[in-house]
Design an enzyme around this catalytic site. Structure first.
Site, PDB file in Angstrom:
ATOM      1  N   ARG A 151      -5.722 -35.287  26.008  1.00 12.06           N
ATOM      2  CA  ARG A 151      -4.933 -35.265  27.237  1.00 12.06           C
ATOM      3  C   ARG A 151      -4.162 -33.957  27.396  1.00 12.06           C
ATOM      4  O   ARG A 151      -3.672 -33.643  28.475  1.00 12.06           O
ATOM      5  CB  ARG A 151      -3.952 -36.451  27.225  1.00 12.06           C
ATOM      6  N   CYS A 185       7.511 -39.843  28.999  1.00 12.48           N
ATOM      7  CA  CYS A 185       7.052 -38.453  28.891  1.00 12.48           C
ATOM      8  C   CYS A 185       8.228 -37.514  28.627  1.00 12.48           C
ATOM      9  O   CYS A 185       9.260 -37.598  29.289  1.00 12.48           O
ATOM     10  CB  CYS A 185       6.345 -38.044  30.180  1.00 12.48           C
TER      11      CYS A 185
END
Length: 505
Positions: A419, A320
């Site tokens: 998302r 991430c």
């Protein structure tokens, strides 16, 4: 003006547990890792869904498909099937997990009567299976004609051109059972007749499953299996805050035991509306988790919206890059500690215990222990599970070493716009994840056993036999950067780095 926190946000690597008294009765074999998965009135009722180990696999295309779900449920955990696919595809994966019958094997090494011995040997080498059903069409569910095992042929005395029909054990000499035979009944037949395998056939004589003697031992060696009331493996599924009105009914129909909104940031009206829709149409019969959040305010927002559990973590995953691209997030240890305090306060006020899941920031096995000690009820792992045979990603050779592909849901490869829903267009304008590799680690079962033993051993060092007791007794200390260096091998020349490195994820 902007609000400034007095303390820095910290990672798991900045903490250590200080050992407590270990009674003689506190040994790893006595430790229970059972933990609640969904909200309940603690002290007044049993939690309707509990995990047998505090580990779930991440809602990622590189991690959680039906194969991973079966493997992890076997060990006592739970997978959340990834939602970045069509509704039909995700529902089909869920259905495959629910229809998978532990101990009942759909044969993947099948023969037809006109195949040759050479082809039998080739199939045995390709699959590793020595017991092969013979069906009229050579399929896994064709009409059963016989079985071939290693006892049916001798390579030194045969040419290899013999037809399967000539040397197989024919159906009339086999012990079989009906397709609706229970696993216990099948195992009793195997033991009574001293068999290595038992074919189960339907009313039309077609092969349904094979039950193997060796799987009886395997089943007995997995006492933590996550099974529902019908003895089926349990499985979760990811949803988004866009197409939930179509996706949720399909997943519920397929048999999903629990849902979770897959989002990089959960403190939003979009998640509240999703939860409200589920409650309006299903009441409390459908369990749904939400997140991710990093503070008490975010937790309370989702708890009051009706979430069954709340996930913690923004920007802490290994793939991430949200913090780099957007400048938002929080150190995972600090986030877990603060959300745990909010969870406990909410419980004192309402009598409702909402479990929390630490998602991200876990690099070493001991970080799981730290997350649990800080208040997490369970952890969600991506990179950890992506390394195993059971993950859906490809195994590739990189510079002479086997690796598994691993990519973030916010990467260009995934393009998972659902998302990162902020109510705008259905596309990603910039990336919040990377495409990468992780070291290949073989089958899940071997590594997870070591990880769980480490957690249990740590709990014993703190004098705890259950996770709630661990959280109550744990003493944590912040450590300095030099303490971090001191904690590893230092000031020596390692003879072999591999064993030491294998302890790290």
């Amino acid at each position: 003006m902007a609000y400034y926190y007095d303390e820095p946000s910290r990672t798991f690597n900045e903490y250590l547990l200080v050992p407590g008294h270990t009674p003689a009765t506190c040994i790893p074999a006595s430790v229970s890792l059972k933990t609640p998965l969904v909200k309940y009135r603690k002290g007044q009722e049993e939690c309707p869904l509990t995990l047998n180990i505090p580990m779930v696999s991440a809602i990622m295309a590189a991690v959680s498909d039906d194969n991973m779900a079966v493997a992890l449920a076997t060990e006592g955990g739970l997978s959340f099937i990834y939602g970045n696919q069509t509704i039909e595809q995700e529902a089909a994966m869920v259905a495959r997990v629910k229809n998978y019958k532990a101990g009942f094997v759909e044969s993947d090494a099948n023969l037809s009567p006109d195949m040759t011995l050479n082809q039998v040997v080739e199939l045995k080498e390709a699959t590793g299976h020595s017991t092969m059903p013979v069906t009229d069409d050579g399929s896994a569910h064709g009409k059963l004609l016989g079985v071939v095992t290693e006892r049916d042929y001798r390579l030194s005395r045969m040419t290899g051109e013999e037809k399967v029909a000539e040397f197989m054990t024919p159906l009339e000499k086999l012990v079989t059972a009906s397709a609706d035979t229970s696993l216990k009944e099948a195992n009793d037949i195997i033991w009574d007749h001293k068999l290595n395998s038992l074919p189960l056939v339907d009313a039309e004589g077609k092969l349904a499953y094979m039950v193997f003697r060796k799987d009886y031992d395997n089943h007995k060696s997995n006492p933590n299996e996550m099974l529902d009331g019908h003895k089926r493996y349990m499985v979760g599924a990811g949803i988004n805050s866009r197409d939930y009105a179509e996706r949720v009914p399909a997943l519920v129909e397929a048999g999903a035991d629990v849902l979770c909104i897959d989002s990089s940031e959960g403190y939003s009206d979009w998640q509240k509306m999703t939860i409200e829709w589920v409650r309006e149409h299903y009441g409390d019969s459908v369990k749904i988790g939400a997140g991710n959040v990093v503070d008490g305010e975010g937790f309370r927002f989702l708890a009051e919206a009706g979430a069954d559990f709340v996930k913690i973590g923004i920007g802490s995953g290994s793939i991430c890059i949200t913090r780099e691209t957007k400048g938002i997030g929080r150190g995972q240890a600090t986030a877990t500690i603060e959300v745990a305090k909010a969870r406990d306060e909410y419980f004192k006020e309402t009598g409702i215990y909402v479990p929390i899941c630490s998602d991200g920031g876990i690099v070493y096995d001991h970080h799981i222990s730290l997350a649990l000690a800080m208040g997490a009820d369970f952890v969600m792992l991506g990179r950890y599970f992506a390394r195993f045979d059971e993950s859906p990603s490809a195994k590739v050779m990189v510079n002479g070493t086997y690796m598994k592909e691993y990519w973030g849901e916010g990467s260009a490869r995934a393009r998972n716009w659902g998302r990162y829903d902020l109510g705008g267009k259905k596309s990603l304008s910039f990336e919040e994840g990377v495409d990468s590799y992780v070291p290949y680690a073989g089958p899940l079962k071997d590594s997870i056993a070591v990880t769980l033993l480490k957690i249990k051993s740590t709990m014993c060092n703190c004098g705890a036999l259950t996770i709630p007791e661990f959280q109550d007794k744990a003493k944590l200390t912040v450590i300095s950067s030099t303490s971090i260096v001191e904690g590893g091998a230092h000031d020596v020349l390692l003879k072999d780095k591999a064993p030491y490195a294998s302890n790290m994820r």
